[in-house]
Design a protein around this motif. Structure first.
Motif, PDB file in Angstrom:
ATOM      1  N   LEU A  63       0.754  -1.248   0.069  1.00 59.39           N
ATOM      2  CA  LEU A  63       0.133  -0.114   0.094  1.00 59.39           C
ATOM      3  C   LEU A  63       0.860   1.138  -0.090  1.00 59.39           C
ATOM      4  CD1 LEU A  63      -2.651  -0.967   2.471  1.00 59.39           C
ATOM      5  CD2 LEU A  63      -2.986  -0.811   0.185  1.00 59.39           C
ATOM      6  N   LEU A  64       2.003   1.243   0.587  1.00 57.39           N
ATOM      7  CA  LEU A  64       2.778   2.290   0.661  1.00 57.39           C
ATOM      8  C   LEU A  64       3.867   2.546  -0.502  1.00 57.39           C
ATOM      9  CD1 LEU A  64       3.747   2.155   4.619  1.00 57.39           C
ATOM     10  CD2 LEU A  64       2.437   3.962   3.470  1.00 57.39           C
ATOM     11  N   ASN A  65       4.374   1.275  -0.943  1.00 57.84           N
ATOM     12  CA  ASN A  65       5.497   1.521  -1.930  1.00 57.84           C
ATOM     13  C   ASN A  65       5.115   1.002  -3.017  1.00 57.84           C
ATOM     14  OD1 ASN A  65       7.146   2.206   0.404  1.00 57.84           O
ATOM     15  ND2 ASN A  65       7.710   0.129   0.840  1.00 57.84           N
ATOM     16  N   GLU A  66       3.777   0.655  -3.136  1.00 56.43           N
ATOM     17  CA  GLU A  66       3.518  -0.299  -4.432  1.00 56.43           C
ATOM     18  C   GLU A  66       4.298  -1.410  -4.857  1.00 56.43           C
ATOM     19  OE1 GLU A  66       2.974   2.830  -7.134  1.00 56.43           O
ATOM     20  OE2 GLU A  66       0.945   3.503  -6.797  1.00 56.43           O
ATOM     21  N   ALA A  67       4.878  -2.103  -4.055  1.00 55.22           N
ATOM     22  CA  ALA A  67       5.670  -3.255  -4.233  1.00 55.22           C
ATOM     23  C   ALA A  67       5.270  -4.269  -3.228  1.00 55.22           C
ATOM     24  CB  ALA A  67       7.100  -2.718  -4.433  1.00 55.22           C
ATOM     25  N   LEU A  68       5.573  -5.503  -3.493  1.00 54.40           N
ATOM     26  CA  LEU A  68       5.514  -6.684  -2.728  1.00 54.40           C
ATOM     27  C   LEU A  68       6.597  -7.003  -2.104  1.00 54.40           C
ATOM     28  CD1 LEU A  68       2.873  -8.161  -1.640  1.00 54.40           C
ATOM     29  CD2 LEU A  68       3.619  -9.807  -3.200  1.00 54.40           C
ATOM     30  N   SER A  69       6.797  -7.293  -0.551  1.00 54.79           N
ATOM     31  CA  SER A  69       7.986  -7.732  -0.083  1.00 54.79           C
ATOM     32  C   SER A  69       8.524  -8.987  -0.594  1.00 54.79           C
ATOM     33  CB  SER A  69       7.859  -7.897   1.451  1.00 54.79           C
ATOM     34  OG  SER A  69       7.475  -6.803   2.127  1.00 54.79           O
ATOM     35  N   CYS A  70       9.735  -9.349  -0.787  1.00 54.26           N
ATOM     36  CA  CYS A  70      10.422 -10.318  -1.292  1.00 54.26           C
ATOM     37  C   CYS A  70       9.908 -11.461  -0.964  1.00 54.26           C
ATOM     38  CB  CYS A  70      11.982 -10.327  -1.329  1.00 54.26           C
ATOM     39  SG  CYS A  70      12.765 -10.966  -2.686  1.00 54.26           S
ATOM     40  N   SER A  71       9.504 -12.558  -1.800  1.00 55.52           N
ATOM     41  CA  SER A  71       9.115 -13.968  -1.246  1.00 55.52           C
ATOM     42  C   SER A  71       7.510 -13.967  -0.904  1.00 55.52           C
ATOM     43  CB  SER A  71       9.835 -14.543  -0.287  1.00 55.52           C
ATOM     44  OG  SER A  71       9.577 -13.979   0.815  1.00 55.52           O
ATOM     45  N   MET A  72       6.892 -12.792  -0.755  1.00 57.85           N
ATOM     46  CA  MET A  72       5.584 -12.844  -0.149  1.00 57.85           C
ATOM     47  C   MET A  72       4.515 -12.858  -1.340  1.00 57.85           C
ATOM     48  SD  MET A  72       5.189 -12.188   3.052  1.00 57.85           S
ATOM     49  CE  MET A  72       6.351 -13.409   3.299  1.00 57.85           C
ATOM     50  N   THR A  73       3.360 -13.585  -1.261  1.00 62.82           N
ATOM     51  CA  THR A  73       2.499 -13.742  -2.383  1.00 62.82           C
ATOM     52  C   THR A  73       0.984 -13.436  -1.758  1.00 62.82           C
ATOM     53  OG1 THR A  73       1.888 -16.151  -1.139  1.00 62.82           O
ATOM     54  CG2 THR A  73       3.733 -15.738  -2.973  1.00 62.82           C
ATOM     55  N   SER A  74       0.020 -13.697  -2.525  1.00 61.98           N
ATOM     56  CA  SER A  74      -1.252 -13.336  -2.185  1.00 61.98           C
ATOM     57  C   SER A  74      -1.870 -14.160  -0.936  1.00 61.98           C
ATOM     58  CB  SER A  74      -2.382 -13.660  -3.557  1.00 61.98           C
ATOM     59  OG  SER A  74      -1.859 -12.664  -4.667  1.00 61.98           O
ATOM     60  N   VAL A  75      -1.104 -15.397  -0.866  1.00 63.18           N
ATOM     61  CA  VAL A  75      -1.561 -16.203   0.147  1.00 63.18           C
ATOM     62  C   VAL A  75      -1.335 -15.670   1.394  1.00 63.18           C
ATOM     63  CG1 VAL A  75      -1.415 -18.382   1.212  1.00 63.18           C
ATOM     64  CG2 VAL A  75      -1.515 -18.243  -1.208  1.00 63.18           C
ATOM     65  N   GLN A  76      -0.160 -15.038   1.722  1.00 62.33           N
ATOM     66  CA  GLN A  76       0.028 -14.279   2.721  1.00 62.33           C
ATOM     67  C   GLN A  76      -0.587 -13.187   3.261  1.00 62.33           C
ATOM     68  OE1 GLN A  76       2.678 -15.444   0.836  1.00 62.33           O
ATOM     69  NE2 GLN A  76       4.573 -15.913   1.731  1.00 62.33           N
ATOM     70  N   ILE A  77      -0.907 -12.377   2.028  1.00 62.05           N
ATOM     71  CA  ILE A  77      -1.769 -11.229   2.205  1.00 62.05           C
ATOM     72  C   ILE A  77      -3.233 -11.476   2.770  1.00 62.05           C
ATOM     73  CG2 ILE A  77      -2.625  -9.183   0.854  1.00 62.05           C
ATOM     74  CD1 ILE A  77       0.300  -8.789   0.901  1.00 62.05           C
ATOM     75  N   TYR A 372      11.967  -9.417  -5.403  1.00 64.47           N
ATOM     76  CA  TYR A 372      11.512  -8.017  -5.358  1.00 64.47           C
ATOM     77  C   TYR A 372      12.870  -7.230  -6.162  1.00 64.47           C
ATOM     78  CZ  TYR A 372      11.496  -3.133  -3.829  1.00 64.47           C
ATOM     79  OH  TYR A 372      11.671  -1.578  -3.828  1.00 64.47           O
ATOM     80  N   GLY A 373      14.028  -7.684  -5.601  1.00 64.76           N
ATOM     81  CA  GLY A 373      15.338  -6.937  -6.213  1.00 64.76           C
ATOM     82  C   GLY A 373      15.166  -7.301  -7.665  1.00 64.76           C
ATOM     83  N   SER A 374      15.237  -8.198  -8.190  1.00 68.56           N
ATOM     84  CA  SER A 374      15.247  -8.589  -9.657  1.00 68.56           C
ATOM     85  C   SER A 374      14.175  -7.901 -10.246  1.00 68.56           C
ATOM     86  CB  SER A 374      15.154 -10.063 -10.202  1.00 68.56           C
ATOM     87  OG  SER A 374      14.082 -10.722  -9.489  1.00 68.56           O
ATOM     88  N   SER A 375      12.937  -7.803  -9.787  1.00 73.02           N
ATOM     89  CA  SER A 375      11.690  -7.290 -10.315  1.00 73.02           C
ATOM     90  C   SER A 375      12.056  -5.667 -10.482  1.00 73.02           C
ATOM     91  CB  SER A 375      10.520  -7.366  -9.567  1.00 73.02           C
ATOM     92  OG  SER A 375       9.979  -8.639  -9.389  1.00 73.02           O
ATOM     93  N   MET A 376      12.555  -5.055  -9.518  1.00 74.68           N
ATOM     94  CA  MET A 376      13.132  -3.720  -9.571  1.00 74.68           C
ATOM     95  C   MET A 376      14.370  -3.339 -10.757  1.00 74.68           C
ATOM     96  SD  MET A 376      11.208  -1.996  -7.689  1.00 74.68           S
ATOM     97  CE  MET A 376      12.035  -0.140  -7.553  1.00 74.68           C
ATOM     98  N   ALA A 377      15.003  -4.640 -10.754  1.00 77.13           N
ATOM     99  CA  ALA A 377      16.050  -4.117 -11.806  1.00 77.13           C
ATOM    100  C   ALA A 377      15.478  -4.128 -13.329  1.00 77.13           C
ATOM    101  CB  ALA A 377      17.047  -5.528 -11.703  1.00 77.13           C
ATOM    102  N   PHE A 378      14.584  -5.413 -13.449  1.00 74.48           N
ATOM    103  CA  PHE A 378      13.731  -5.415 -14.803  1.00 74.48           C
ATOM    104  C   PHE A 378      12.991  -4.153 -14.952  1.00 74.48           C
ATOM    105  CE2 PHE A 378       9.823  -6.247 -16.587  1.00 74.48           C
ATOM    106  CZ  PHE A 378       9.960  -6.688 -17.802  1.00 74.48           C
ATOM    107  N   ALA A 379      12.502  -3.623 -14.067  1.00 73.99           N
ATOM    108  CA  ALA A 379      11.701  -2.111 -14.287  1.00 73.99           C
ATOM    109  C   ALA A 379      12.700  -1.019 -14.734  1.00 73.99           C
ATOM    110  CB  ALA A 379      10.996  -1.806 -12.941  1.00 73.99           C
TER     111      ALA A 379
END
Length: 644
Positions: A63-77, A372-379
């Motif tokens: 909600l704050l950063n528009e990014a999901l913490s590493c390894s977190m998925t919809s199930v944990q949310i 998350y890190g590889s996702s940010m590198a891709f972005a």
């Protein structure tokens, strides 16, 4: 035998059997997860898979950063959201029936009782100590939201033990936490749960529903009015307010909706309910239990000798509500969490008008989208591409969505942008080889450098392939080189490339990965000379530094030396070059093939600033001194040796 002992001996020992069954089930599940990798190296257990606290942190980060913490998925949310809703209605069921740390704390507490060393802290000290968990909650959430990584992993005793102190764990923090759990539980009633646990703190804040909802409404309204208020303020107020409400005992009248109740008219005042309560709540002197520590464990109900005296909301039919609710919530969380996938990141940098016209290109199977890190590198990479308006990544399924301007880009161009051409030697060729065969194939399901590396390993382990090259095409073009006399049969090669899996050893462990490459069309063959093969595939290394000026070539001299056995360390040449650049007289380093097709180095230097002997001695220094891009200086033992 006392009356109390007599009554307890008459009670059926397993009247609250669902609770220990669930507790043991969770412990067994975690133990099995931890043991599976001993028998299957490919299995990577996710010990946070169903952790609601991790889900709450991940939701906050999203909600704050528009990014999901590493390894977190919809199930944990979903698990985090369900925990919040469950606390509103049913109290802290997770703490009572599922939490492994709470379970172990209870077991250790029983040991302390038998040894007669456990105490229950009361009074002012109890109130002071309760502040600790709110302080730790604030610290945990603050650093999680700042870094977008779960800070709790650094000290969480459950995660440290179950993961075998993974790289996410700070050993010192975790050891301290584990000692606090063990010693605290033996000597002080549920020390971790009452005074330290950040999940207990945030569960209490949810339990104080009126306060929590009012705080969130005020914060959202202020944001809607344009006030830029940092999340730190509502977080701090929530922690401080939760602590004040807890120690004051002024819990809300209505929430949670489900509470333990005692019928005074049928109560015999045996005090068994108070003695049995794991939290040490004095149930026997309450008609409605509104204590912040109550987690609806139902132990007081099971031990009561008078039927329907201690109940839930004065209703005897609610006896099995807590365990049934736990089962329903867990199953619901797993089901709902798998209905959709929350993107790890979802960034859009196009304006409203551009986004309204944007089209979406989706691609799954990208093995390099793993966190998350590889996702940010891709972005970051995609931001540099003209016409790309935003990206979303989905780590669980290795999938990306790219928002693009169709007037600038098309899907074919995007595929080319996503693709990284690669080349790599697989083995050296022997001196008696005079002809090579180039085999060109086209592959589907070949996306990134992981696929390239897997195919290279597959060919290296199961054929005489010497070199591998991938080039963008639709489908991807791959070139494989073999000694002409060791070319495999066509059917054998096709079968090898289309292998379903690849097994390999790394760091003493065996891994198996799924491949799924699909050949399109027939392989194409071309025979070339060994000399052409070497020249075509050779990649020269070149670096210029110390204000090198080609116009000054007349003032330069060049030292040439065979690379020789140093070719094995070619990937480390940057260390050597950085080291050489410390001599202001050396201005260029390059490699080339000599007439014998042997790789040779050429070092250009200004003879008025340095000498050939000085250059040679610097090449063979015991230590290489290099400079990082940040400007920091490092040193490493020299792995190169040259002779004239």
């Amino acid at each position: 035998m006392s009356f109390t002992t007599f009554i307890m001996s008459k009670k059926t020992k397993n009247q609250n059997w669902p609770r220990p069954v669930m507790q043991w089930g969770v412990i067994a599940f975690v133990a099995i997860l931890a043991l599976i990798p001993r028998f299957n190296d490919n299995f990577v257990p996710d010990f946070e898979a169903y952790c609601p606290f991790g889900g709450i942190q991940a939701l906050g980060s999203y909600l704050l950063n528009e990014a999901l913490s590493c390894s977190m998925t919809s199930v944990q949310i979903v698990m985090g959201i369900l925990l919040m809703l469950a606390v509103f209605v049913l109290s802290k069921l997770f703490c009572s029936y599922i939490c492994p740390v709470g379970t172990v704390s209870e077991w250790l507490g029983k040991l302390g009782e038998k040894l007669k060393v456990r105490i229950t802290i009361r009074g002012m000290m109890d109130k002071i100590l309760r502040a600790l968990k709110y302080i730790l909650l604030f610290i945990t959430l603050y650093f999680t939201f700042q870094s977008n990584e779960l800070f709790c992993k650094k000290f969480d005793p459950y995660f440290a033990v179950s993961s075998g102190f993974s790289s996410d764990v700070v050993v010192l923090y975790a050891v301290i936490a584990i000692l606090v759990v063990i010693l605290g539980s033996v000597f002080i009633r549920l020390f971790w749960c009452k005074y330290i646990c950040p999940l207990g703190a945030i569960s209490n804040i949810f339990k104080f529903t009126g306060f929590f909802v009012a705080l969130m409404v005020v914060y959202i309204v202020l944001l809607k009015f344009g006030l830029q208020i940092s999340y730190v303020w509502p977080l701090a107020i929530a922690c401080i307010g939760g602590y004040i409400i807890e120690i004051s005992g002024r819990l809300g009248k209505y929430f949670p909706l489900v509470k333990i109740t005692r019928n005074e008219s049928t109560c015999t005042n045996c005090n068994l309910c108070s003695r049995k309560c794991p939290q040490g709540i004095d149930v026997a002197n309450m008609t409605v239990v509104r204590d912040a520590d109550c987690n609806l464990c139902s132990e007081c109900i099971s031990v009561c000798p008078v039927k329907n005296t201690v109940t839930i909301n004065r209703n005897k039919k609610f006896r099995w509500l807590p365990p049934v609710a736990v089962i329903v919530l867990v199953i619901s969380g797993m089901f709902l969490g798998n209905l959709w996938e929350i993107p790890t990141i979802d960034q859009r940098w196009g304006d409203d008008q551009q986004m309204a016209q944007a089209q979406i290109y989706s691609r799954a199977g990208l093995k390099n989208i793993k966190c998350y890190g590889s996702s940010m590198a891709f972005a970051s990479k995609m931001r540099q591409v003209k016409g790309v308006l935003g990206v979303a990544t989905y780590v669980k399924h290795k999938r990306v969505k790219v928002y693009y301007d169709p007037a600038v880009l098309n899907e074919t161009k995007l595929q080319e942008v996503l693709f990284t051409p690669s080349k790599a030697p697989l083995r050296a060729i022997s001196k008696d080889v005079f002809e090579m065969t180039e085999v060109t194939v086209h592959l589907n399901n070949f996306f990134d450098t992981y696929d390239f590396n897997y195919l290279g390993r597959l060919l290296s382990d199961n054929s005489n392939a010497t070199y591998l090259i991938s080039e963008f095409d639709c489908p991807v073009k791959v070139k494989i080189y073999f000694p002409a006399d060791k070319l495999p049969q066509v059917d054998e090669l096709k079968s090898l490339i289309e292998s379903e899996t690849l097994s390999f050893d790394s760091n003493g462990k065996n891994y198996t990965v799924e491949l799924g490459f699909e050949l399109v069309g027939e392989p194409e063959f071309r025979t070339i000379s060994t000399e052409m093969y070497v020249k075509n595939l050779f990649e020269p290394y070149e670096a210029e530094f110390n204000e090198y000026n080609p116009a000054d070539s007349t003032a330069l001299k060049t030292l040439t030396l065979p690379l020789g056995m140093n070719a094995q360390m070619r990937s480390k040449l940057s260390y050597l070059v950085s080291h050489l650049s410390n001599d202001q007289g050396i201005v260029k380093f390059s490699t080339f093939l000599n007439d014998s097709l042997k790789e040779t180095i050429a070092i250009s230097y200004i003879d008025s600033l340095t000498t050939e002997q000085a250059v040679f001695e610097k090449l063979n220094s015991d230590t290489l001194q290099f400079t990082y891009s940040s400007g920091k200086v490092g040193k490493v033992a020299n792995m190169f040796r040259f002779s004239k």
